[in-house]
Motif scaffolding. Structure first.
Motif, PDB file in Angstrom:
ATOM      1  N   LYS A  57     -15.361  16.695 -12.751  1.00  0.00           N
ATOM      2  CA  LYS A  57     -14.149  15.946 -13.037  1.00  0.00           C
ATOM      3  C   LYS A  57     -14.433  14.455 -12.883  1.00  0.00           C
ATOM      4  O   LYS A  57     -15.003  14.026 -11.879  1.00  0.00           O
ATOM      5  N   ALA A  58     -14.054  13.666 -13.886  1.00  0.00           N
ATOM      6  CA  ALA A  58     -14.110  12.212 -13.800  1.00  0.00           C
ATOM      7  C   ALA A  58     -12.676  11.705 -13.721  1.00  0.00           C
ATOM      8  O   ALA A  58     -11.817  12.155 -14.486  1.00  0.00           O
ATOM      9  N   GLU A  59     -12.423  10.793 -12.781  1.00  0.00           N
ATOM     10  CA  GLU A  59     -11.060  10.318 -12.557  1.00  0.00           C
ATOM     11  C   GLU A  59     -11.012   8.797 -12.455  1.00  0.00           C
ATOM     12  O   GLU A  59     -11.983   8.160 -12.076  1.00  0.00           O
ATOM     13  N   ARG A  60      -9.844   8.253 -12.752  1.00  0.00           N
ATOM     14  CA  ARG A  60      -9.542   6.844 -12.507  1.00  0.00           C
ATOM     15  C   ARG A  60      -8.279   6.823 -11.649  1.00  0.00           C
ATOM     16  O   ARG A  60      -7.250   7.354 -12.048  1.00  0.00           O
ATOM     17  N   LEU A  69     -12.959   4.432  -9.821  1.00  0.00           N
ATOM     18  CA  LEU A  69     -13.481   5.509 -10.655  1.00  0.00           C
ATOM     19  C   LEU A  69     -14.270   6.474  -9.782  1.00  0.00           C
ATOM     20  O   LEU A  69     -14.894   6.072  -8.794  1.00  0.00           O
ATOM     21  N   SER A  70     -14.236   7.741 -10.148  1.00  0.00           N
ATOM     22  CA  SER A  70     -15.009   8.727  -9.394  1.00  0.00           C
ATOM     23  C   SER A  70     -15.455   9.849 -10.314  1.00  0.00           C
ATOM     24  O   SER A  70     -14.865  10.089 -11.360  1.00  0.00           O
ATOM     25  N   VAL A  71     -16.515  10.523  -9.893  1.00  0.00           N
ATOM     26  CA  VAL A  71     -16.945  11.761 -10.538  1.00  0.00           C
ATOM     27  C   VAL A  71     -17.119  12.781  -9.416  1.00  0.00           C
ATOM     28  O   VAL A  71     -17.676  12.470  -8.370  1.00  0.00           O
TER      29      VAL A  71
END
Length: 92
Positions: A57-60, A69-71
């Protein structure tokens, strides 16, 4: 369903250190060996089954400060081996 955190650590690391940690996990998975997570006095060993569920999952996250930002890479399984899969993933 309630969640019980069995192990957790978070700290800033350089990319090379993160890559080495992920490689260690990948090597254990590839060899079918248990994965042991340790930080300070905390430690847990996990026997990951042959076919767990793998989620990426990639998120902002937005808010009052700068966007973050994260993965996330998550390997998930039931206490009883099982699981399914609905497609393939590649990392480039």
């Amino acid at each position: 369903m309630p969640e019980e955190v069995l192990f957790e650590t978070e700290r800033t690391e350089d990319r090379a250190t993160i890559a080495a940690l992920l490689r260690s996990v990948a090597d254990k998975l590839d060899a079918g060996e248990p994965v042991t997570l340790s930080a300070g006095e905390e430690s847990i060993t996990l026997d990951i089954p042959a076919r767990p569920t793998f989620e990426v999952k990639a998120e902002r996250e937005t808010g009052s400060g700068p966007d973050e930002l994260s993965v996330e890479f998550e390997i998930e399984w039931d206490d009883v081996e099982g699981g399914g899969h609905d497609g393939s993933l590649s990392v480039e």
